[in-house]
Design an enzyme around this catalytic site. Structure first.
Site, PDB file in Angstrom:
ATOM      1  N   GLN A  36       0.850  -1.195   0.000  1.00 41.04           N
ATOM      2  CA  GLN A  36       0.000   0.000   0.000  1.00 41.04           C
ATOM      3  C   GLN A  36       0.887   1.247   0.000  1.00 41.04           C
ATOM      4  O   GLN A  36       1.535   1.535   1.009  1.00 41.04           O
ATOM      5  CB  GLN A  36      -0.863  -0.034   1.268  1.00 41.04           C
ATOM      6  CG  GLN A  36      -1.779   1.136   1.466  1.00 41.04           C
ATOM      7  CD  GLN A  36      -2.540   1.036   2.792  1.00 41.04           C
ATOM      8  OE1 GLN A  36      -2.090   0.379   3.731  1.00 41.04           O
ATOM      9  NE2 GLN A  36      -3.685   1.671   2.890  1.00 41.04           N
ATOM     10  N   GLY A  37       0.931   1.954  -1.110  1.00 42.69           N
ATOM     11  CA  GLY A  37       1.792   3.138  -1.221  1.00 42.69           C
ATOM     12  C   GLY A  37       1.008   4.408  -0.970  1.00 42.69           C
ATOM     13  O   GLY A  37       0.613   5.097  -1.918  1.00 42.69           O
ATOM     14  N   TYR A  38       0.779   4.733   0.276  1.00 40.40           N
ATOM     15  CA  TYR A  38       0.030   5.936   0.653  1.00 40.40           C
ATOM     16  C   TYR A  38       0.972   6.980   1.275  1.00 40.40           C
ATOM     17  O   TYR A  38       1.173   8.047   0.745  1.00 40.40           O
ATOM     18  CB  TYR A  38      -1.043   5.593   1.689  1.00 40.40           C
ATOM     19  CG  TYR A  38      -2.346   5.036   1.159  1.00 40.40           C
ATOM     20  CD1 TYR A  38      -2.405   4.310  -0.020  1.00 40.40           C
ATOM     21  CD2 TYR A  38      -3.526   5.228   1.858  1.00 40.40           C
ATOM     22  CE1 TYR A  38      -3.607   3.792  -0.488  1.00 40.40           C
ATOM     23  CE2 TYR A  38      -4.732   4.723   1.408  1.00 40.40           C
ATOM     24  CZ  TYR A  38      -4.774   4.009   0.233  1.00 40.40           C
ATOM     25  OH  TYR A  38      -5.964   3.503  -0.198  1.00 40.40           O
ATOM     26  N   SER A  39       1.511   6.633   2.463  1.00 37.33           N
ATOM     27  CA  SER A  39       2.233   7.630   3.267  1.00 37.33           C
ATOM     28  C   SER A  39       3.492   8.124   2.586  1.00 37.33           C
ATOM     29  O   SER A  39       4.196   7.363   1.915  1.00 37.33           O
ATOM     30  CB  SER A  39       2.623   7.021   4.618  1.00 37.33           C
ATOM     31  OG  SER A  39       1.513   6.458   5.238  1.00 37.33           O
ATOM     32  N   SER A  70       4.717  -1.111   4.203  1.00 34.97           N
ATOM     33  CA  SER A  70       4.889  -2.459   4.759  1.00 34.97           C
ATOM     34  C   SER A  70       5.066  -3.459   3.616  1.00 34.97           C
ATOM     35  O   SER A  70       4.345  -3.395   2.622  1.00 34.97           O
ATOM     36  CB  SER A  70       3.665  -2.886   5.572  1.00 34.97           C
ATOM     37  OG  SER A  70       3.348  -1.937   6.540  1.00 34.97           O
ATOM     38  N   GLU A 119      -9.979  -1.304   5.785  1.00 37.27           N
ATOM     39  CA  GLU A 119      -8.914  -1.469   6.767  1.00 37.27           C
ATOM     40  C   GLU A 119      -9.478  -1.315   8.178  1.00 37.27           C
ATOM     41  O   GLU A 119      -9.200  -2.115   9.061  1.00 37.27           O
ATOM     42  CB  GLU A 119      -7.826  -0.420   6.506  1.00 37.27           C
ATOM     43  CG  GLU A 119      -6.578  -0.594   7.352  1.00 37.27           C
ATOM     44  CD  GLU A 119      -5.420   0.286   6.875  1.00 37.27           C
ATOM     45  OE1 GLU A 119      -5.670   1.291   6.183  1.00 37.27           O
ATOM     46  OE2 GLU A 119      -4.270  -0.036   7.213  1.00 37.27           O
ATOM     47  N   GLU A 174      -4.750   9.824  17.834  1.00 39.13           N
ATOM     48  CA  GLU A 174      -5.259  11.211  17.861  1.00 39.13           C
ATOM     49  C   GLU A 174      -6.259  11.428  16.724  1.00 39.13           C
ATOM     50  O   GLU A 174      -7.283  12.085  16.899  1.00 39.13           O
ATOM     51  CB  GLU A 174      -4.094  12.209  17.733  1.00 39.13           C
ATOM     52  CG  GLU A 174      -3.198  12.282  18.954  1.00 39.13           C
ATOM     53  CD  GLU A 174      -2.255  11.096  19.083  1.00 39.13           C
ATOM     54  OE1 GLU A 174      -2.011  10.407  18.064  1.00 39.13           O
ATOM     55  OE2 GLU A 174      -1.777  10.826  20.202  1.00 39.13           O
TER      56      GLU A 174
HETATM   57  C1  LIG Z   1       2.711  -0.746  11.607  1.00 41.48           C
HETATM   58  C2  LIG Z   1       2.534   0.299  10.529  1.00 41.48           C
HETATM   59  C3  LIG Z   1       2.290  -0.089   9.228  1.00 41.48           C
HETATM   60  C4  LIG Z   1       2.147   0.883   8.227  1.00 41.48           C
HETATM   61  N1  LIG Z   1       1.989   0.462   6.935  1.00 41.48           N
HETATM   62  C5  LIG Z   1       1.866   1.373   5.948  1.00 41.48           C
HETATM   63  C6  LIG Z   1       1.723   0.956   4.591  1.00 41.48           C
HETATM   64  O1  LIG Z   1       1.771  -0.240   4.276  1.00 41.48           O
HETATM   65  N2  LIG Z   1       1.591   1.904   3.644  1.00 41.48           N
HETATM   66  C7  LIG Z   1       1.552   3.232   3.940  1.00 41.48           C
HETATM   67  O2  LIG Z   1       1.375   4.043   3.029  1.00 41.48           O
HETATM   68  N3  LIG Z   1       1.726   3.674   5.221  1.00 41.48           N
HETATM   69  C8  LIG Z   1       1.880   2.771   6.222  1.00 41.48           C
HETATM   70  N4  LIG Z   1       2.067   3.190   7.532  1.00 41.48           N
HETATM   71  C9  LIG Z   1       2.148   4.623   7.820  1.00 41.48           C
HETATM   72  C10 LIG Z   1       0.962   5.179   8.555  1.00 41.48           C
HETATM   73  O3  LIG Z   1      -0.175   5.233   7.717  1.00 41.48           O
HETATM   74  C11 LIG Z   1       1.341   6.566   9.084  1.00 41.48           C
HETATM   75  O4  LIG Z   1       2.423   6.403   9.987  1.00 41.48           O
HETATM   76  C12 LIG Z   1       0.204   7.242   9.793  1.00 41.48           C
HETATM   77  O5  LIG Z   1      -0.819   7.574   8.899  1.00 41.48           O
HETATM   78  C13 LIG Z   1       0.669   8.522  10.538  1.00 41.48           C
HETATM   79  O6  LIG Z   1       1.354   9.353   9.665  1.00 41.48           O
HETATM   80  P1  LIG Z   1       2.818   9.910  10.026  1.00 41.48           P
HETATM   81  O7  LIG Z   1       3.667   8.767  10.480  1.00 41.48           O
HETATM   82  O8  LIG Z   1       3.287  10.742   8.898  1.00 41.48           O
HETATM   83  O9  LIG Z   1       2.603  10.817  11.306  1.00 41.48           O
HETATM   84  P2  LIG Z   1       2.045  12.326  11.322  1.00 41.48           P
HETATM   85  O10 LIG Z   1       0.807  12.413  10.515  1.00 41.48           O
HETATM   86  O11 LIG Z   1       3.171  13.235  10.972  1.00 41.48           O
HETATM   87  O12 LIG Z   1       1.668  12.496  12.836  1.00 41.48           O
HETATM   88  C14 LIG Z   1       2.642  12.809  13.851  1.00 41.48           C
HETATM   89  C15 LIG Z   1       1.909  12.995  15.170  1.00 41.48           C
HETATM   90  O13 LIG Z   1       0.983  14.112  15.072  1.00 41.48           O
HETATM   91  C16 LIG Z   1      -0.341  13.714  15.391  1.00 41.48           C
HETATM   92  N5  LIG Z   1      -1.309  14.398  14.527  1.00 41.48           N
HETATM   93  C17 LIG Z   1      -1.241  14.539  13.173  1.00 41.48           C
HETATM   94  N6  LIG Z   1      -2.315  15.219  12.724  1.00 41.48           N
HETATM   95  C18 LIG Z   1      -3.090  15.499  13.805  1.00 41.48           C
HETATM   96  C19 LIG Z   1      -4.343  16.157  13.984  1.00 41.48           C
HETATM   97  N7  LIG Z   1      -5.006  16.657  12.948  1.00 41.48           N
HETATM   98  N8  LIG Z   1      -4.833  16.250  15.262  1.00 41.48           N
HETATM   99  C20 LIG Z   1      -4.174  15.733  16.327  1.00 41.48           C
HETATM  100  N9  LIG Z   1      -2.976  15.095  16.215  1.00 41.48           N
HETATM  101  C21 LIG Z   1      -2.446  14.979  14.969  1.00 41.48           C
HETATM  102  C22 LIG Z   1      -0.364  12.204  15.108  1.00 41.48           C
HETATM  103  O14 LIG Z   1      -1.382  11.561  15.862  1.00 41.48           O
HETATM  104  C23 LIG Z   1       1.048  11.774  15.533  1.00 41.48           C
HETATM  105  O15 LIG Z   1       1.100  11.595  16.933  1.00 41.48           O
HETATM  106  C24 LIG Z   1       2.219   2.256   8.545  1.00 41.48           C
HETATM  107  C25 LIG Z   1       2.491   2.642   9.863  1.00 41.48           C
HETATM  108  C26 LIG Z   1       2.648   1.692  10.846  1.00 41.48           C
HETATM  109  C27 LIG Z   1       2.963   2.146  12.248  1.00 41.48           C
END
Ligand SMILES: Cc1cc2nc3c(=O)[nH]c(=O)nc-3n(C[C@H](O)[C@H](O)[C@H](O)COP(=O)(O)OP(=O)(O)OC[C@H]3O[C@@H](n4cnc5c(N)ncnc54)[C@H](O)[C@@H]3O)c2cc1C
Length: 371
Positions: free
Chosen positions: A109-112, A144, A228, A352
């Site tokens: 899944q290429g999202y983040s 992942s 999901e 959050e």
């Molecule tokens: C086990 C695991 C598997 C994953 N697998 C994939 C995958 O296969 N493909 C993929 O694309 N991604 C994947 N991810 C990534 C995941 O989707 C992101 O880590 C997640 O969406 C959070 O984004 P970020 O890490 O950029 O954190 P950020 O969005 O930068 O957040 C940082 C902090 O700020 C807080 N925050 C952000 N916005 C707000 C708001 N509006 N209000 C309050 N607090 C806020 C968050 O809660 C967090 O504590 C995976 C992550 C994990 C941990």
């Protein structure tokens, strides 16, 4: 199904990592598909069983009871496949669905992206249509299993400067085995390397590999996230399993010459967890009732995700602490699981973000300030 599982679930522990694990899981996936037990909710014409929601829940409970290995290509089975069935073209269904079911092709899944996680619509990976191919440039992170994947469900920006950043995004299926795609594995705090940075440098995808409409990929992305977050029974079963393991540990380990299970403080904590684990299951059933009555999952899915992932982390932290200073050793019971549990509170929308959803959609609080 129980009879089939009795005969087919592999005995013994699966290999832990590397090519052996992949081979083992691919074999298991093929066995499931041959037995008609993969993708059971999918329509019969695409190799599924057209199972009802209730049957899917029973299926998951039975898989858990039988301690069956996980399904490989989790993204393809639980999200990629269902979304293609829902909005893909007939050609895409014929091309991709059978190979997701039998484990021949693994999806990621290429999202983040480094600057687009919770705020996913800020993504910047670009795809430009040149002739009959999309040319893709950009990078993703936390992908992942990208290092094992054959295909990626990739969100790309296909229109610059749209009036709303949720517009102008497309979901494109990209072949991972091409010179323009590179993955770099990331070392996690639990000592595993399941995540990747994924780079796209003039990577190519045929024009007809868009899922849903061009520039309307946000709908596809949200549909995927719905699948999901819908998987809450897995979460409720998961916390029940953790509690069983912790109780088992307390029965077989002692502190200060007394079995942990006889320590009043430990007993009190286990009893409290028992209540919360039971509440998780009941919460799931309530959510399920809503789903059955309304035809779609309610925002309670966010509640389950939040509740179960936080409970899991807390229980594993408690379990790890029972080992005292020993918990700092990698091989100490629960240490690795505790470190892994943090990811559960981040993936598929952080705690959050779930609270924001609940605040807005369940409690009717004012909306979060968004850019
Ligand atoms: C086990 C695991 C598997 C994953 N697998 C994939 C995958 O296969 N493909 C993929 O694309 N991604 C994947 N991810 C990534 C995941 O989707 C992101 O880590 C997640 O969406 C959070 O984004 P970020 O890490 O950029 O954190 P950020 O969005 O930068 O957040 C940082 C902090 O700020 C807080 N925050 C952000 N916005 C707000 C708001 N509006 N209000 C309050 N607090 C806020 C968050 O809660 C967090 O504590 C995976 C992550 C994990 C941990």
């Amino acid at each position: 199904m129980r009879g089939w599982l009795d005969q087919h679930v592999p005995r013994g522990r699966p290999p832990e990592d590397g090519p052996e694990e992949i081979r083992f899981l691919r074999d298991w996936q093929r066995t499931l598909a041959e037995g008609g037990w993969a993708g059971i909710s999918w329509p019969r014409e695409y190799g599924g069983r057209g199972a009802t929601l209730m049957e899917q829940v029973i299926y998951q409970e039975e898989m858990d009871r039988a301690d069956a290995p996980r399904q490989i290509g989790w993204f393809g089975i639980t999200m990629g496949g269902p979304v293609i069935i829902q909005i893909g073209t007939e050609a895409q269904k014929q091309r991709y669905i059978p190979k997701i079911l039998n484990g021949e092709e693994i999806w990621c899944q290429g999202y983040s992206e480094p600057n687009a996680g919770s705020d996913l619509a800020s993504l910047r990976t670009r795809a430009v249509l040149e002739g009959d191919h999309w040319v893709i440039n950009g990078s993703k992170i936390w992908t992942s299993s990208a290092h094992q994947a054959d295909l990626c469900f990739l969100l790309c920006r296909t229109e610059d400067n749209p009036p709303d950043k949720h517009m102008g995004i497309s979901a494109i299926i990209v072949d991972m085995h091409q010179p323009g795609v590179r993955t770099r594995r990331l070392h996690q705090m639990n000592d595993e390397r399941d995540f990747n940075e994924t780079y796209f440098e003039n990577a190519l995808a045929p024009a007809d590999c868009v899922v849903g409409e061009v520039n309307k990929g946000w709908q596809a992305a949200v549909a995927v996230l719905g699948f999901e977050r819908g998987g809450s029974i897995g979460r409720a079963l998961g916390v029940a399993r953790v509690l069983d393991e912790v109780v088992g540990y307390c029965r077989t380990h002692s502190r200060g010459g007394r079995p942990l299970i006889q320590d009043p403080l430990v007993r009190g904590q286990l009893a409290a967890y028992h209540g919360r684990v039971h509440a998780a299951r009941l919460g799931f059933y309530r959510n399920l009732t809503h789903w059955l009555r309304e035809g779609r999952p309610g925002p309670e899915g966010s509640m389950m995700k939040l509740y179960c992932s936080e409970l899991r982390k807390e229980m594993l932290g408690f379990a790890a602490s029972l080992a005292g200073p020993e918990a700092m050793r990698w091989d100490s019971a629960f240490t690795e699981d505790y470190l892994t549990s943090f990811g559960g509170t981040i993936e598929a929308g952080t705690s959050e973000i779930q609270k924001n959803t609940l605040g807005e959609r369940v409690l009717g609080l004012p909306k979060d300030i968004r850019n």
